[in-house]
Structure formats: structure tokens, C-alpha cells
Design an enzyme around this catalytic site. Sequence first.
Site, PDB file in Angstrom:
ATOM      1  N   THR A  76       0.619  -1.123   0.051  1.00  0.00           N
ATOM      2  CA  THR A  76      -0.022  -0.106   0.178  1.00  0.00           C
ATOM      3  C   THR A  76       0.947   1.226   0.007  1.00  0.00           C
ATOM      4  O   THR A  76       1.268   1.543  -0.961  1.00  0.00           O
ATOM      5  CB  THR A  76      -0.938   0.096   1.336  1.00  0.00           C
ATOM      6  OG1 THR A  76      -0.194  -0.308   2.414  1.00  0.00           O
ATOM      7  CG2 THR A  76      -1.908  -1.152   0.911  1.00  0.00           C
TER       8      THR A  76
ATOM      9  N   LYS B 263       4.020  -7.078   3.934  1.00  0.00           N
ATOM     10  CA  LYS B 263       3.879  -5.549   3.459  1.00  0.00           C
ATOM     11  C   LYS B 263       3.566  -5.077   4.707  1.00  0.00           C
ATOM     12  O   LYS B 263       3.116  -5.647   5.812  1.00  0.00           O
ATOM     13  CB  LYS B 263       2.629  -5.391   2.416  1.00  0.00           C
ATOM     14  CG  LYS B 263       1.226  -5.714   2.747  1.00  0.00           C
ATOM     15  CD  LYS B 263       0.415  -4.965   3.492  1.00  0.00           C
ATOM     16  CE  LYS B 263       0.640  -3.396   3.126  1.00  0.00           C
ATOM     17  NZ  LYS B 263      -0.448  -2.731   3.984  1.00  0.00           N
TER      18      LYS B 263
ATOM     19  N   THR C  16      -1.475  -3.129   9.820  1.00  0.00           N
ATOM     20  CA  THR C  16      -1.689  -3.336   8.562  1.00  0.00           C
ATOM     21  C   THR C  16      -0.609  -4.131   7.990  1.00  0.00           C
ATOM     22  O   THR C  16       0.420  -3.445   7.316  1.00  0.00           O
ATOM     23  CB  THR C  16      -1.959  -2.151   7.814  1.00  0.00           C
ATOM     24  OG1 THR C  16      -2.733  -1.211   8.412  1.00  0.00           O
ATOM     25  CG2 THR C  16      -2.639  -2.486   6.351  1.00  0.00           C
TER      26      THR C  16
END
EC number: 2.3.1.35
Lengths: 397, 397
Positions: free
Chosen positions: B147, B173, B184
Site C-alpha cells: 500500500t 507488506k 496493517t
Amino acid sequence: MKVIDGNIASPLGFSADGLYAGFKKKKLDFGWIVSEVPASAAGVYTTNKVIAAPLIVTRESVKKSGKLQAVVVNSGVANSCTGLQGMEDAYEMQRLTAQKLKIEPDLVGLASTGVIGELLPMDALKNGLSQIVISGKADDFARAILTTDTCTKTCVVTERFGKDLVTMAGVAKGSGMIHPNMATMLAFITCDANISSQTLQKALGQNVETTFNQITVDGDTSTNDMVLVLANGYTQNEEILPDTEEFERFAQMLHYVMEDLAKKIAKDGEGASKLIEVNVLHAQDSLSARMIAKSVVGSSLVKTAIFGEDPNWGRIIAVIGYAGAELSVANIDIFIGQLPVMLASSPVAFDAEEMQEMMGQDEVTITIDLHDGDATGQAWGCDLSYDYVKINALYRT
Amino acid sequence: MKVIDGNIASPLGFSADGLYAGFKKKKLDFGWIVSEVPASAAGVYTTNKVIAAPLIVTRESVKKSGKLQAVVVNSGVANSCTGLQGMEDAYEMQRLTAQKLKIEPDLVGLASTGVIGELLPMDALKNGLSQIVISGKADDFARAILTTDTCTKTCVVTERFGKDLVTMAGVAKGSGMIHPNMATMLAFITCDANISSQTLQKALGQNVETTFNQITVDGDTSTNDMVLVLANGYTQNEEILPDTEEFERFAQMLHYVMEDLAKKIAKDGEGASKLIEVNVLHAQDSLSARMIAKSVVGSSLVKTAIFGEDPNWGRIIAVIGYAGAELSVANIDIFIGQLPVMLASSPVAFDAEEMQEMMGQDEVTITIDLHDGDATGQAWGCDLSYDYVKINALYRT
């Protein structure tokens, strides 16, 4: 209760002064509050396990007799993590101030705020004490205690108790390192009511959880946090006793002053451009409500979104989920200002223009309805801006 | 154990692909990993009470048979807080992928990362599935899951087990919303060893606390965090059983991959210019050591100081005091790089030029010796920069 203009010396029998003594490079950095007679004193201190020398000395003195007659404060140097020398310097600060006022050392409270790990420059202290006066410029006291604050924080209220008008005044400093259980946060509250130190401590204790402990700037708790309340009984009102209607009204006054100062601290957080208020409704219990409110207002991702005026409510629901509180996540409503962004845990379309207007305000309110109980909680904080980084990357140099 | 160049498809019997499907505006946003045969699977999922739909579906599938044969991932949209529709979309994502691969839906794991609260664009999904191939560009898988990351994160190692060479590969990630119990953060690890899903889960569980759970970028925990490990037994090595020397070596491989990926995530935290490593020595217990390490690396004040290359160790000692760990604060040493800044809880003068050089590095190590026990702990994070604010103030717009 009436909110009036005034300063820390507005209550009868108090005076204050502030001046430049040499703890900082230029700005006012030294001040005191003096009562004409010993006052009932109550205090709340940092929950950090590392406690600065002036707090240790003050706590010890308040414990002894429950009385203080003066509070002396310097900004620029925190006298924290300074070992035995720091303790000696704090005792010396207390002794020299007492000597100047011709009172017992134990009647002098101390506070220091600023850089951790540097020794108190005793020359600056002596310089300050040689110049400071009783009945000085009381407004300057509020300026002398600031560090990275951009404005003074004062709140003065009056309330009738029978025929007597009681005045209560508070000043505070905040800015960075503001979180869990107070933070580089100092607040001094003076009052001319007649109340024992035990009753005063009770009123302070029951209001600190919902005011000063519910603000956060960056999640860091300082070694120097302290709230001191002095009540000198100058109005000669009948003594305020616990569990009376008078006590309730006194506690409300104190709550008002503390919440007002807390919000002013949050709004003036380092680099802040907006005050954020989070209201949690219908939680299972008050602690859960306060935990959620404080976690939301403390989230870097929520804070940066609000700085960017971006209604990124997904970050809000993510925080609700990790706040550590007991809750059901099945039926949550979230409002930004008046606008719902989530209802019954599902996204809701909102008018982008209306939202833009809401988020463009100086104060942004987030309301979270958990539909999960009867308890409520509030917390205050500020957005996270470029300036926060700037201020803290360059604080010492 | 040897570290080699490679990708997520380096272990025998795995392939992977990544491409642009339309979940984002431009960049690669869709990928999969496929094993030729069903693989033993183990997973760790977010501790957030709000859990995204793809995690619920994956956890359920892994629970059923302990096997996965494919993992399909999209970036751009998190499919979190999307209600019943989100759950239906996740099941559909699983069904369509299984259909394409001609396998059972329960053998397909799912992951989504990106904005919370938006529905999965099913057209993009169908578009992606129509183009994706087995034996595609495995390197592109690592790109497709990003992202706000600025680089891919991959680690590949090999280890001999008797006559068999076992290969293990991981990609991850991270970037923002990285904290307590993952964030995240997605990590996928493939391996061609022969090991049961229970034993694999054991190895994963015992290493996650000291690796992925010890990184923080901003203290926010996402609704979508997940680590999945697949081992397909392709090397035909003798099965690795718990409490054996082989298990220990396998766990070490896994630890190496996880720690390496964790550090790469921390270093690439949003807006980060430096990796911060905190080592806590001689703590009372491991949990206290890890709590302190993680609190220090998570403090906004420490992070901004390091961004500003300012050796403001007062902030470090303040964090140690509020981390909530059991400790004595009487005899603490703090080092920045090799330079002591505090010894026996008292400040130590240091050479400003040497310090400047130390703090100018890409990686800054803080070592805290508590002299209070035998336990150690580590954590990793990054500095807090102007760019963190910029990235997060403008994430959606």
C-alpha cells in the site's frame, strides 16, 4: 457558578509573580504563588515510575501537614533524572524560597518543567528569588510556567456558598508529552474556600480521572506532572464537609476549572491546529468508555486524518477495536460533528461538502454510540501536524 | 542456514503472480500464491476486535482442515467494516479463485489491505482472476500486496535437513498502522518442508511475539493483520516433529525470516528515514523487557528526537518509567549506539561529535540495561518525520 476574568491571584489572600531568571534563554521562566496564610493543599502526581526531584519533595511536604503556603515554579529545566544532586537542589530550592518568605520549608511546594537530565542552574534560581515579589504581576505567573505552549491557560470561576462568594482560579501548562495520567502538565489551582486538605484531596481525586487524565497529545507521560490545589479559607465560609450539597457544588467548580484547563492544554498541544473531542455513549462501563475515547483521540492515524480534514472513519473503528475495552462491535454508530459516517456498524454515505465544512472547524467532535450499555466517557486531544514533528525534532538544539 | 536471493515461489512446488486488476488507480494490486499440492497451513490474525471479512473467512478455512493450496490477495481496499455484503464478497472471492484453480474453496486463503469501509470492487476481482496465471511473475506478488510501502520485503533462506535442502521464503507488506499485535501488516511464508499444520502453528506461535509483535510504526493496530505460513512437503524430508532438533532448526529458520521481514517493515514505516532498534537487557522478565523496548520505540517523542538526530535521552528514561513494566529505576544504563548517555540512572557527558555521527546513521540502536534480572527484549520501529504526517493526512484524497 460564574466564569470571570482573572488570574491565579483572584481568590482572596493569594498573590503571584512571574519573571525571567535565567533558566531559559529569554522568556519568563520563574514564578510563585503565595497565600497570606497556610492553605489546605491537595496534589496529584505523575504515575511515571521515574519521578522528578521537585515532585518527590512537594509530595513529601504536602503529606506532612496537608498545608502549603507557597508554590515556586521554574520552566526550562525539569530537574528530573538528576540523581542525588537533583534532590539536594530541590531541597535547596524549597529552603531558599521559605527563607525569602520567612515561612517553614515544608510550606513551599515546588515544580520544574523542561529538559530532563540537566541539573537545575542554582544561579538562575538565586537570581529569580532575589527579584521576585509578593503582590507581583500575577498574570506573569501563567506565562512563566510555559515551555512549548503557545498561550497561557487560565480559568477563574466564582460560586456563592450562603453569604460568601468563593473564587477558584486555575492555571496550567501543557503542550507535549501529554497522556495517560497527566503528562508534562502542571496545573495550579487556588481557592479561598474553607475546606480541609482531606476533603480537598477527595474533590481533586474524584475529578482528575475525567479531566486531566482524559487528554492526550502524543501518548507520552512525563516525569514531572502535577496538579496542586490550595484553599486558604479566606472567605471564612462555613467549612465544606464531604457528602454535603456544598461539597457537590465545590466539586463541580473544581471539575469545571479542571476540564476547562484540560481542554485548553489539548487544544494547544504541540503543533496542533484543532481541538478533537471524542464522546463515547452507551458503553458497558465508564472505564471502557474513557479508554475508547482516549484511544481514539490518541491515535496517530486519526490525528493525522483530522489534520488533513479527511473523514477517514475506518481508522476510528479500527481504534475502537484495539482500545482494549470490553464491547460488542455489532452495532456501533460513529458521527463526525453531526454527520453519521457509520450506523449499526455499516458505512453510511454522507454529503462531502457538509463533511468538509465540519472538518474545517477549529474543533472537531467525534461521537461514538456503542449501543452496549449506559456509561459515557469523554477525551480531548489535538491533530498531528508537520509542526509537531518540527517542534520535537528540534526541541533541544 | 543460508540466506539466498529469491522470491515467494523459491520453495519447491510453489508459484506466484502479481498484476494490476483495478483495486487501485494504477499500481499492481492483485496477486496469488499457489502450491501444486495442498500445504500444511498456520495463521496468526489481528487482535483487533473488529476483524475484516477476508480474515474471518481464511481463519475458518484454515481451522477446518489445516490446509491451504492458494492465497489470493488484493491491495487498495481492505474489505473491513463492510457488513454482510463484505462477508459475501469475501466468500465470493474464495469461490471464484477456487473455481479458477479447480480446487476446493476451503483451500483458498484470502487477504485484503487498503482503505477500511469500502466494498470490494468485484469487477476488479473478476478482471484480476481472468488475467492471473500459475507460474506467473513471482516477484510481482511482493509488489502487488503493497500500500504505502516504498519497497518490497522479501527474505529467502535454505537449510539442510539430512540429505534434503529445505527452502523457506517470506514476503510482507507494512508501512502504517503497525503496532501491538501486528498491524496493517501482511506476511506470507512458503516452505517446502514436510511438517504438519499443528507443528507449523506451534513454530509460528512461538516466534510471532518476538518478531512481528515487536514492531511499531504508529501504535495503531489494523483490522486486517495476518501472517500465513504454508508448507507443502515437496522436499519429501522426514516429517519435522515437535520437540526435536529438527524442529528447533526449523523454528530458527522461521524466526530468521520473520525477524528479517519485521525489521524491513519497521524500516519502511510511513515516512521513515531511520530504523530504530531497542535492546533491553537484564530485565526482570521477558514480557517486561519487550514492553519497555516496544514502548521506547513507539514513543512519538523518542521518534521525533531521532528524526531530528537529537540525543534527547530524557525522553527515553521517561518512557521506561511509564511503560507499565515491573522494574527498579535505581540503576539504569542507556546507550545510544555505543555511547553511554546515562549510567547508574545518572546523566553522563558524551562527545557531541561522536554522538552526531552515531545519530546520522540509517539505523540507530538504543540499548537499555536495567541491571534488574536476566531477561532480554527487542523491538524495532522508525523515526517520526514530516512525511509520516503528509502521507496520513492525505491518504484518501
